[in-house]
Motif scaffolding. Structure first.
Motif, PDB file in Angstrom:
ATOM      1  N   GLU A 144     120.643  -1.151  28.213  1.00  0.00           N
ATOM      2  CA  GLU A 144     119.626  -2.129  27.812  1.00  0.00           C
ATOM      3  C   GLU A 144     119.783  -3.434  28.579  1.00  0.00           C
ATOM      4  O   GLU A 144     118.786  -4.026  29.019  1.00  0.00           O
ATOM      5  CB  GLU A 144     119.724  -2.380  26.308  1.00  0.00           C
ATOM      6  CG  GLU A 144     119.240  -1.197  25.465  1.00  0.00           C
ATOM      7  CD  GLU A 144     119.410  -1.461  23.984  1.00  0.00           C
ATOM      8  OE1 GLU A 144     120.040  -2.505  23.641  1.00  0.00           O
ATOM      9  OE2 GLU A 144     118.931  -0.645  23.177  1.00  0.00           O
ATOM     10  N   ILE A 147     118.498  -2.788  32.086  1.00  0.00           N
ATOM     11  CA  ILE A 147     117.040  -2.690  32.130  1.00  0.00           C
ATOM     12  C   ILE A 147     116.405  -4.076  31.998  1.00  0.00           C
ATOM     13  O   ILE A 147     115.425  -4.396  32.681  1.00  0.00           O
ATOM     14  CB  ILE A 147     116.544  -1.743  31.020  1.00  0.00           C
ATOM     15  CG1 ILE A 147     116.950  -0.305  31.344  1.00  0.00           C
ATOM     16  CG2 ILE A 147     115.028  -1.835  30.866  1.00  0.00           C
ATOM     17  CD1 ILE A 147     116.681   0.678  30.230  1.00  0.00           C
ATOM     18  N   SER A 148     116.962  -4.918  31.107  1.00  0.00           N
ATOM     19  CA  SER A 148     116.412  -6.268  30.958  1.00  0.00           C
ATOM     20  C   SER A 148     116.564  -7.079  32.240  1.00  0.00           C
ATOM     21  O   SER A 148     115.648  -7.805  32.643  1.00  0.00           O
ATOM     22  CB  SER A 148     117.109  -6.978  29.796  1.00  0.00           C
ATOM     23  OG  SER A 148     118.494  -7.145  30.078  1.00  0.00           O
ATOM     24  N   ARG A 151     113.962  -5.768  34.710  1.00  0.00           N
ATOM     25  CA  ARG A 151     112.608  -6.219  34.364  1.00  0.00           C
ATOM     26  C   ARG A 151     112.408  -7.696  34.702  1.00  0.00           C
ATOM     27  O   ARG A 151     111.349  -8.076  35.216  1.00  0.00           O
ATOM     28  CB  ARG A 151     112.361  -5.985  32.877  1.00  0.00           C
ATOM     29  CG  ARG A 151     112.130  -4.514  32.525  1.00  0.00           C
ATOM     30  CD  ARG A 151     111.991  -4.322  31.033  1.00  0.00           C
ATOM     31  NE  ARG A 151     111.702  -2.930  30.708  1.00  0.00           N
ATOM     32  CZ  ARG A 151     111.699  -2.448  29.465  1.00  0.00           C
ATOM     33  NH1 ARG A 151     111.942  -3.255  28.439  1.00  0.00           N
ATOM     34  NH2 ARG A 151     111.436  -1.161  29.253  1.00  0.00           N
TER      35      ARG A 151
END
Length: 240
Positions: A144, A147-148, A151
């Motif tokens: 996570e 991924i953050s 992004r």
């Protein structure tokens, strides 16, 4: 009245006596003595390393298995130096020791490679059956976070591209307006040239100054003398 000999004997009795070096049976006293003497030993090791510029490494394990250490350089480096010094006294065993050392290093590197490969497979969602719940949660949190970050980086690039496209669009619009103005100006010049009578000369018109109303002066629109004389000649021919 106290005699000198008696005062000396009393001071000897009141002074610190020698402690018999043997295991202290009382647990509390043994722990207190360990803490005091451990701190004193660490202090002496520090003083020896600073005063004499000596390489000192001290390792202490308590009876409960707790580790206490001090080293002015590094405990591992000092131990390696000690091993080399011991091996130098036995030249025949140097090669064997080096072989064992490199074998251990190779085994450690292989283990690290296997761990990295396992971690990469886990990050790709493979080989997850044998993992406990704690490691799965840790892997999920790492994914996570990754991924953050991806992004956020992607959004930054998108915003940069959008700003570049907007700037480029504004530049194109400004260029388009400038070209349209030039085209309209050229068309007005062509229309003005088409409206002029044949043989007339209005070249002086473009160089005439404007009046207070931004209009050409009246004398600027007057035909040249050549055109006036030519018109008078044509009228005389018609009268004849």
């Amino acid at each position: 009245m106290v005699y000198p000999n008696e005062s000396q004997e009393n001071s000897k009795k009141m002074g610190r006596g020698k402690i018999e070096i043997k295991r202290i049976e009382n647990t509390t006293n043994r722990q207190v003595t360990f803490c005091k003497r451990r701190n004193g030993l660490l202090k002496k090791a520090y003083e020896l390393s600073v005063l004499c510029d000596a390489e000192v490494a001290l390792i202490v394990f308590s009876n409960r298995g707790r580790l206490y250490e001090y080293a002015n350089n590094s405990v591992k480096a000092t131990i390696d130096r000690y091993k080399k010094a011991c091996d130098s006294s036995h030249p025949g065993s140097v090669s064997e020791t080096n072989t064992q050392f490199y074998q251990q290093e190779a085994d450690n590197l292989r283990n690290q490679i296997r761990n990295l490969q396992k971690t990469n497979r886990n990050m790709l969602g493979e080989s997850l059956l044998g993992l406990p719940m704690k490691e799965l949660k840790s892997l999920e949190s790492r994914l996570e976070r990754g991924i953050s970050k991806i992004r956020s980086k992607k959004n930054e690039q998108l915003f940069a591209e959008i700003e570049y496209m907007q700037k480029r669009d504004n530049d194109l619009q400004n260029n388009n307006k400038f070209l349209r103005a030039r085209i309209a100006e050229n068309e007005r010049k062509i229309q003005n040239m088409n409206l002029m009578p044949e043989g007339s000369n209005f070249e002086a018109m473009t160089y005439q100054p404007l009046d207070s109303r931004n209009y050409f002066k009246v004398n600027a629109l007057q035909p040249t003398n050549h055109y006036h004389h030519q018109q008078q000649d044509q009228m005389a021919i018609q009268l004849m």
